[in-house]
Design an enzyme around this catalytic site. Structure first.
Site, mmCIF file in Angstrom:
data_model
loop_
_atom_site.group_PDB
_atom_site.id
_atom_site.type_symbol
_atom_site.label_atom_id
_atom_site.label_comp_id
_atom_site.label_asym_id
_atom_site.label_seq_id
_atom_site.Cartn_x
_atom_site.Cartn_y
_atom_site.Cartn_z
ATOM 1 N N TYR A 89 0.857 -1.199 0.000
ATOM 2 C CA TYR A 89 0.000 0.000 0.000
ATOM 3 C C TYR A 89 0.878 1.228 0.000
ATOM 4 C CZ TYR A 89 -4.999 -0.724 0.278
ATOM 5 O OH TYR A 89 -6.291 -0.965 -0.041
ATOM 6 N N GLU A 92 -0.526 4.802 -0.548
ATOM 7 C CA GLU A 92 -1.346 5.997 -0.818
ATOM 8 C C GLU A 92 -0.515 7.251 -0.626
ATOM 9 O OE1 GLU A 92 -4.839 5.691 1.613
ATOM 10 O OE2 GLU A 92 -5.670 4.098 0.379
ATOM 11 N N ASP A 131 -6.078 13.273 -25.475
ATOM 12 C CA ASP A 131 -6.078 11.875 -25.026
ATOM 13 C C ASP A 131 -5.407 11.081 -26.140
ATOM 14 O OD1 ASP A 131 -6.574 9.240 -24.538
ATOM 15 O OD2 ASP A 131 -8.693 9.491 -24.057
ATOM 16 N N THR A 143 -3.444 5.809 -22.049
ATOM 17 C CA THR A 143 -3.258 4.481 -21.478
ATOM 18 C C THR A 143 -1.817 4.090 -21.778
ATOM 19 O OG1 THR A 143 -4.076 3.556 -23.549
ATOM 20 C CG2 THR A 143 -5.631 3.652 -21.717
ATOM 21 N N LYS A 154 -1.373 0.304 -25.163
ATOM 22 C CA LYS A 154 -1.698 0.168 -26.599
ATOM 23 C C LYS A 154 -0.398 0.222 -27.403
ATOM 24 C CE LYS A 154 -6.420 1.778 -26.003
ATOM 25 N NZ LYS A 154 -6.666 2.604 -24.813
ATOM 26 N N ARG A 197 -1.515 -2.764 -18.595
ATOM 27 C CA ARG A 197 -2.862 -2.165 -18.708
ATOM 28 C C ARG A 197 -3.022 -1.092 -17.637
ATOM 29 N NH1 ARG A 197 -6.926 -3.410 -21.512
ATOM 30 N NH2 ARG A 197 -5.606 -4.993 -22.463
HETATM 31 N N1 DSN Z 1 -11.435 0.433 -25.435
HETATM 32 C C1 DSN Z 1 -10.320 1.114 -26.044
HETATM 33 C C2 DSN Z 1 -10.214 0.833 -27.473
HETATM 34 O O1 DSN Z 1 -10.411 -0.310 -27.829
HETATM 35 O O2 DSN Z 1 -9.905 1.706 -28.255
HETATM 36 C C3 DSN Z 1 -10.343 2.551 -25.770
HETATM 37 O O3 DSN Z 1 -10.319 2.735 -24.410
#
Ligand code: DSN
Length: 418
Positions: free
Chosen positions: A52, A54, A198, A224, A227, A233
């Protein structure tokens, strides 16, 4: 020798084995997915999950954080170096949480926010009525032009002038083209809006210099990490220093409790990998592969939304092929090609059916696949769609998919023969 999990919990072990096999012997073409390295997996599966922490490094609400402080500091430093940002918070558990925290740091419920329409390429968190964004804020949505299916700067400007949003979001999850971040900055300045990019889809390409960077133009940049960036993730928020305090507060204690230190360690590993020279080549090859795939699909009679791609993803308009996105996704699944049905701009079908499929090349490129392979894959896609419902023909395409995948081993050492 049996793994611990294989001995202690064979039920879970077998499911993980089946998923490893699916990934190993199929073609993963969902553009938001990728295959992480063994090093990222190792960090993500480490004992840091037990801790933990925080708060922030040096300012925690728990004892015993002096070691994990180092990993968070390392992740932050590497991220700053990678993107050239002034500030980063590496704690968001996901892209959606990163976006929610970003909103909460700069706008209040009821404020006007402008983002891209979900059905024309945007993301749920950019203002969809079924999401926190659409429920809590007054949303104004821009889309793409009917003529070329690309963002129309005139529409963006006139909507902004008319509605005077406090926050403008630029970014998408199904837009294959380059965003003109400088144009969005100009519009944001004209109406006094905060500008948030984003870049969840494009982050790896941005880090490698293969796609324009929004950093110099935007107040806040979320992404994110799993990707094109090929990390675990998770999510992060980058920003100008002026927003640092508000963002930190909205992540914790605003939205989250303890940060996932094991995931932060895996993010540090992924940032380290993306800082290596070979990552630039990886990003370049992702786009080269996507462009080859798009051109070959066009040659085989498919229609590509906006006529091509500048990134890792493409959208196929299936209307001329007389099949819905839903049925195409199913036909391709049957041969081991994983894509997702997707709305195309001005789609006559509901989102549960869709007229398009979205596909991308980040995961295939991680395996080492090249332009010649993209041409083969385009022909498998054509064959599978034409052969839908014909078991024999689909079996033969499935064999070809398996044979191509087998030439590019991925997690072979993780597959256990019983
Ligand atoms: N769900 C994602 C995508 O497949 O593009 C975006 O968050």
């Amino acid at each position: 020798m049996k793994s611990t999990l294989q001995t202690t919990d064979p039920a879970v072990f077998k499911i993980i084995q089946r998923e490893t096999e699916r990934q190993e012997f199929g073609l993963e073409m969902i553009p938001s997915e990728n295959y992480v390295s063994e090093a990222v997996l190792e960090a993500n599966g480490s004992v840091l999950t037990n801790k933990y922490a925080e708060g922030l490094p040096g300012k925690r609400y728990y004892g015993g954080c002096h070691v994990v402080d180092e990993i968070e500091d390392l992740a932050r430093e590497r991220c700053k170096q990678l993107f050239g940002c002034e500030f980063v918070n590496v704690q968001p558990h996901s892209g959606a949480t990163a976006n929610q925290a970003a909103y909460e740091s700069v706008v209040s419920f009821g404020d006007t926010v402008m983002g891209m329409r979900l059905d024309q390429g945007g993301h749920l968190t950019h203002g969809s009525p079924v999401n926190f964004s659409g429920r809590n804020y007054k949303i104004v949505a821009y889309g793409v032009r009917q003529s070329d299916q690309q963002v129309d700067p005139d529409e963006v400007r006139s909507l902004a002038l008319q509605h005077r949003p406090k926050l403008i979001i630029v970014g998408a999850s199904a837009y294959p083209r380059r965003f003109d971040f400088a144009m969005f900055r100009k519009v944001a300045d004209e109406v006094g809006a905060i500008l948030l990019a984003d870049i969840a889809h494009y982050a790896g390409l941005v880090a490698a210099g293969a796609y324009p960077s929004p950093i110099q133009h935007c107040d806040i940049v979320t992404t994110t990490t799993h990707k094109t960036l090929r990390g675990p993730r998770s999510g992060i928020i980058m920003a100008r220093e002026a927003h640092a305090k508000a963002i930190n507060k909205s992540v914790f204690p605003g939205l989250q409790g303890g940060p996932h230190m094991h995931t932060i360690a895996a993010k540090a590993v992924a940032f380290g990998e993306a800082l290596r020279p070979e990552f630039k080549d990886y990003a370049r090859r992702i786009i080269e592969n996507a462009q080859t795939l798009a051109a070959e699909l066009q040659r085989l009679g498919f229609t590509i939304v906006s006529g091509g791609t500048d990134s890792h993803l493409l959208l196929v308009d299936l209307r001329p092929a007389d099949i819905t996105g839903k049925d195409a996704e199913k036909a391709l699944d049957a041969v081991g090609i994983t894509v997702n049905k997707n709305t195309i701009p001005f789609d006559p079908q509901p989102p549960t059916v869709c007229s398009g499929i979205r596909m991308g090349t980040p995961a295939l490129t991680t395996r080492g696949m090249n332009q010649a392979d993209m041409k083969s894959i385009a022909s498998f896609i054509r064959e599978a769609i034409d052969a839908r419902g014909q078991e024999n023909k689909l079996n033969s395409v499935r064999d070809k998919v398996r044979s191509l995948s087998s030439r590019y081993p991925l997690y072979r050492d993780r597959l256990v023969r019983e």
